[in-house]
Design a protein around this motif. Structure first.
Motif, PDB file in Angstrom:
ATOM      1  N   GLY A   1       0.783  -1.229   0.000  1.00  0.00           N
ATOM      2  CA  GLY A   1       0.000   0.000   0.000  1.00  0.00           C
ATOM      3  C   GLY A   1       0.812   1.275   0.000  1.00  0.00           C
ATOM      4  O   GLY A   1       0.456   2.251  -0.648  1.00  0.00           O
ATOM      5  N   ASP A   2       1.956   1.303   0.694  1.00  0.00           N
ATOM      6  CA  ASP A   2       2.692   2.551   0.845  1.00  0.00           C
ATOM      7  C   ASP A   2       3.830   2.729  -0.157  1.00  0.00           C
ATOM      8  O   ASP A   2       4.352   3.820  -0.310  1.00  0.00           O
ATOM      9  CB  ASP A   2       3.257   2.649   2.266  1.00  0.00           C
ATOM     10  N   GLN A   3       4.192   1.684  -0.866  1.00  0.00           N
ATOM     11  CA  GLN A   3       5.299   1.768  -1.805  1.00  0.00           C
ATOM     12  C   GLN A   3       4.837   2.455  -3.093  1.00  0.00           C
ATOM     13  O   GLN A   3       3.812   2.108  -3.660  1.00  0.00           O
ATOM     14  CB  GLN A   3       5.827   0.369  -2.115  1.00  0.00           C
ATOM     15  N   GLU A   4       5.624   3.427  -3.552  1.00  0.00           N
ATOM     16  CA  GLU A   4       5.238   4.187  -4.737  1.00  0.00           C
ATOM     17  C   GLU A   4       6.130   3.922  -5.946  1.00  0.00           C
ATOM     18  O   GLU A   4       5.743   4.244  -7.066  1.00  0.00           O
ATOM     19  CB  GLU A   4       5.236   5.678  -4.419  1.00  0.00           C
ATOM     20  N   VAL A   5       7.333   3.354  -5.738  1.00  0.00           N
ATOM     21  CA  VAL A   5       8.264   3.120  -6.840  1.00  0.00           C
ATOM     22  C   VAL A   5       8.894   1.738  -6.693  1.00  0.00           C
ATOM     23  O   VAL A   5       9.285   1.346  -5.598  1.00  0.00           O
ATOM     24  CB  VAL A   5       9.381   4.187  -6.870  1.00  0.00           C
ATOM     25  N   VAL A   6       8.966   1.006  -7.813  1.00  0.00           N
ATOM     26  CA  VAL A   6       9.647  -0.289  -7.857  1.00  0.00           C
ATOM     27  C   VAL A   6      10.558  -0.282  -9.079  1.00  0.00           C
ATOM     28  O   VAL A   6      10.152   0.131 -10.164  1.00  0.00           O
ATOM     29  CB  VAL A   6       8.637  -1.460  -7.954  1.00  0.00           C
ATOM     30  N   GLU A   7      11.801  -0.743  -8.894  1.00  0.00           N
ATOM     31  CA  GLU A   7      12.751  -0.882  -9.993  1.00  0.00           C
ATOM     32  C   GLU A   7      13.078  -2.353 -10.157  1.00  0.00           C
ATOM     33  O   GLU A   7      13.290  -3.058  -9.174  1.00  0.00           O
ATOM     34  CB  GLU A   7      14.057  -0.130  -9.694  1.00  0.00           C
ATOM     35  N   ILE A   8      13.098  -2.795 -11.401  1.00  0.00           N
ATOM     36  CA  ILE A   8      13.550  -4.163 -11.679  1.00  0.00           C
ATOM     37  C   ILE A   8      14.597  -4.110 -12.785  1.00  0.00           C
ATOM     38  O   ILE A   8      14.596  -3.202 -13.615  1.00  0.00           O
ATOM     39  CB  ILE A   8      12.393  -5.110 -12.071  1.00  0.00           C
ATOM     40  N   TYR A   9      15.484  -5.093 -12.744  1.00  0.00           N
ATOM     41  CA  TYR A   9      16.554  -5.182 -13.727  1.00  0.00           C
ATOM     42  C   TYR A   9      16.437  -6.508 -14.462  1.00  0.00           C
ATOM     43  O   TYR A   9      16.208  -7.551 -13.849  1.00  0.00           O
ATOM     44  CB  TYR A   9      17.920  -5.080 -13.041  1.00  0.00           C
ATOM     45  N   CYS A  10      16.604  -6.459 -15.764  1.00  0.00           N
ATOM     46  CA  CYS A  10      16.561  -7.657 -16.604  1.00  0.00           C
ATOM     47  C   CYS A  10      17.794  -7.642 -17.505  1.00  0.00           C
ATOM     48  O   CYS A  10      18.274  -6.579 -17.888  1.00  0.00           O
ATOM     49  CB  CYS A  10      15.310  -7.669 -17.472  1.00  0.00           C
ATOM     50  N   ASP A  11      18.276  -8.832 -17.832  1.00  0.00           N
ATOM     51  CA  ASP A  11      19.466  -8.947 -18.663  1.00  0.00           C
ATOM     52  C   ASP A  11      19.212  -9.973 -19.760  1.00  0.00           C
ATOM     53  O   ASP A  11      18.787 -11.095 -19.476  1.00  0.00           O
ATOM     54  CB  ASP A  11      20.655  -9.363 -17.805  1.00  0.00           C
ATOM     55  N   ASP A  12      19.467  -9.588 -21.000  1.00  0.00           N
ATOM     56  CA  ASP A  12      19.308 -10.510 -22.121  1.00  0.00           C
ATOM     57  C   ASP A  12      20.221 -11.728 -21.978  1.00  0.00           C
ATOM     58  O   ASP A  12      19.892 -12.813 -22.444  1.00  0.00           O
ATOM     59  CB  ASP A  12      19.623  -9.806 -23.444  1.00  0.00           C
ATOM     60  N   ALA A  13      21.367 -11.549 -21.335  1.00  0.00           N
ATOM     61  CA  ALA A  13      22.322 -12.653 -21.178  1.00  0.00           C
ATOM     62  C   ALA A  13      21.715 -13.787 -20.358  1.00  0.00           C
ATOM     63  O   ALA A  13      22.004 -14.962 -20.618  1.00  0.00           O
ATOM     64  CB  ALA A  13      23.599 -12.151 -20.523  1.00  0.00           C
ATOM     65  N   ASP A  14      20.871 -13.470 -19.379  1.00  0.00           N
ATOM     66  CA  ASP A  14      20.214 -14.516 -18.585  1.00  0.00           C
ATOM     67  C   ASP A  14      19.327 -15.378 -19.468  1.00  0.00           C
ATOM     68  O   ASP A  14      19.327 -16.602 -19.368  1.00  0.00           O
ATOM     69  CB  ASP A  14      19.371 -13.903 -17.464  1.00  0.00           C
ATOM     70  N   PHE A  15      18.568 -14.729 -20.342  1.00  0.00           N
ATOM     71  CA  PHE A  15      17.681 -15.457 -21.245  1.00  0.00           C
ATOM     72  C   PHE A  15      18.486 -16.305 -22.221  1.00  0.00           C
ATOM     73  O   PHE A  15      18.171 -17.459 -22.477  1.00  0.00           O
ATOM     74  CB  PHE A  15      16.778 -14.480 -21.997  1.00  0.00           C
ATOM     75  N   LEU A  16      19.561 -15.728 -22.761  1.00  0.00           N
ATOM     76  CA  LEU A  16      20.371 -16.448 -23.738  1.00  0.00           C
ATOM     77  C   LEU A  16      21.079 -17.646 -23.104  1.00  0.00           C
ATOM     78  O   LEU A  16      21.206 -18.691 -23.727  1.00  0.00           O
ATOM     79  CB  LEU A  16      21.386 -15.509 -24.380  1.00  0.00           C
ATOM     80  N   SER A  17      21.532 -17.499 -21.867  1.00  0.00           N
ATOM     81  CA  SER A  17      22.216 -18.617 -21.223  1.00  0.00           C
ATOM     82  C   SER A  17      21.250 -19.767 -20.954  1.00  0.00           C
ATOM     83  O   SER A  17      21.633 -20.929 -21.024  1.00  0.00           O
ATOM     84  CB  SER A  17      22.885 -18.167 -19.930  1.00  0.00           C
ATOM     85  N   LYS A  18      19.996 -19.458 -20.662  1.00  0.00           N
ATOM     86  CA  LYS A  18      18.993 -20.511 -20.467  1.00  0.00           C
ATOM     87  C   LYS A  18      18.699 -21.233 -21.768  1.00  0.00           C
ATOM     88  O   LYS A  18      18.467 -22.428 -21.791  1.00  0.00           O
ATOM     89  CB  LYS A  18      17.694 -19.923 -19.909  1.00  0.00           C
ATOM     90  N   SER A  19      18.721 -20.519 -22.881  1.00  0.00           N
ATOM     91  CA  SER A  19      18.406 -21.138 -24.169  1.00  0.00           C
ATOM     92  C   SER A  19      19.577 -21.964 -24.705  1.00  0.00           C
ATOM     93  O   SER A  19      19.406 -22.742 -25.621  1.00  0.00           O
ATOM     94  CB  SER A  19      17.991 -20.086 -25.186  1.00  0.00           C
ATOM     95  N   LEU A  20      20.759 -21.829 -24.118  1.00  0.00           N
ATOM     96  CA  LEU A  20      21.912 -22.594 -24.567  1.00  0.00           C
ATOM     97  C   LEU A  20      22.065 -23.917 -23.819  1.00  0.00           C
ATOM     98  O   LEU A  20      23.052 -24.615 -23.999  1.00  0.00           O
ATOM     99  CB  LEU A  20      23.192 -21.764 -24.406  1.00  0.00           C
TER     100      LEU A  20
END
Length: 157
Positions: A83-102
């Motif tokens: 209820g009180d939180q107004e901002v959320v930041e998330i980080y994503c990396d293409d390398a994580d996705f690519l390493s899973k696909s390998l």
């Protein structure tokens, strides 16, 4: 490439602001997109599930890849459920996705280990040694295509 998503909720205005950043230089994130939504839209979509939330969020200008969808949905859910939180930041990396696909890379290594075939096996030895040089071409009349002068004039401008 690394991406940063910032979700800001303004209850008084009834708006959700989503900002997307991309890491173009090492540890420096540059803004890519900023989109404003109505909070009511997202509250409905959250109640319907993650697929509805992604459909509601995607626009012509903001279309995050599906590989980031789980993190994005978790970030938006966190923002709306606290209820009180107004901002959320998330980080994503293409390398994580690519390493899973390998993960299936062993299959390709097995293929490379197979004995290479000789190129000569594919050559047809029954081809004639000489070819007929007197090949005649058909007489072709001028084309029936009409090029509009307007199009050529527009391109010159």
């Amino acid at each position: 490439m690394k991406h940063k998503y910032v979700f800001s909720k303004d209850i008084t205005a009834g708006e959700l602001l989503i900002r997307e950043f991309a890491e173009l230089n090492k540890d420096i994130f540059s803004p890519v997109c900023e989109t404003v939504y109505e909070v009511k839209q997202f509250e409905k979509a959250l109640a319907q599930g993650p697929v509805a939330l992604m459909v509601e969020m995607r626009t012509q200008n903001f279309f995050p890849p599906s590989s980031f969808s789980e993190k994005i949905i978790d970030g938006i859910s966190e923002l709306f459920n606290s209820g009180d939180q107004e901002v959320v930041e998330i980080y994503c990396d293409d390398a994580d996705f690519l390493s899973k696909s390998l993960d299936g890379q062993e299959i390709y290594e097995d293929i490379e280990d197979e004995e290479e075939s000789d190129v000569d096996d594919f050559i047809d030895e029954d081809l004639p040694d000489t070819f007929d040089d007197d090949v005649k071409t058909a007489n072709v009349e001028s084309s029936d295509l009409d090029i509009e002068d307007d199009i050529l004039e527009d391109e010159e401008e």
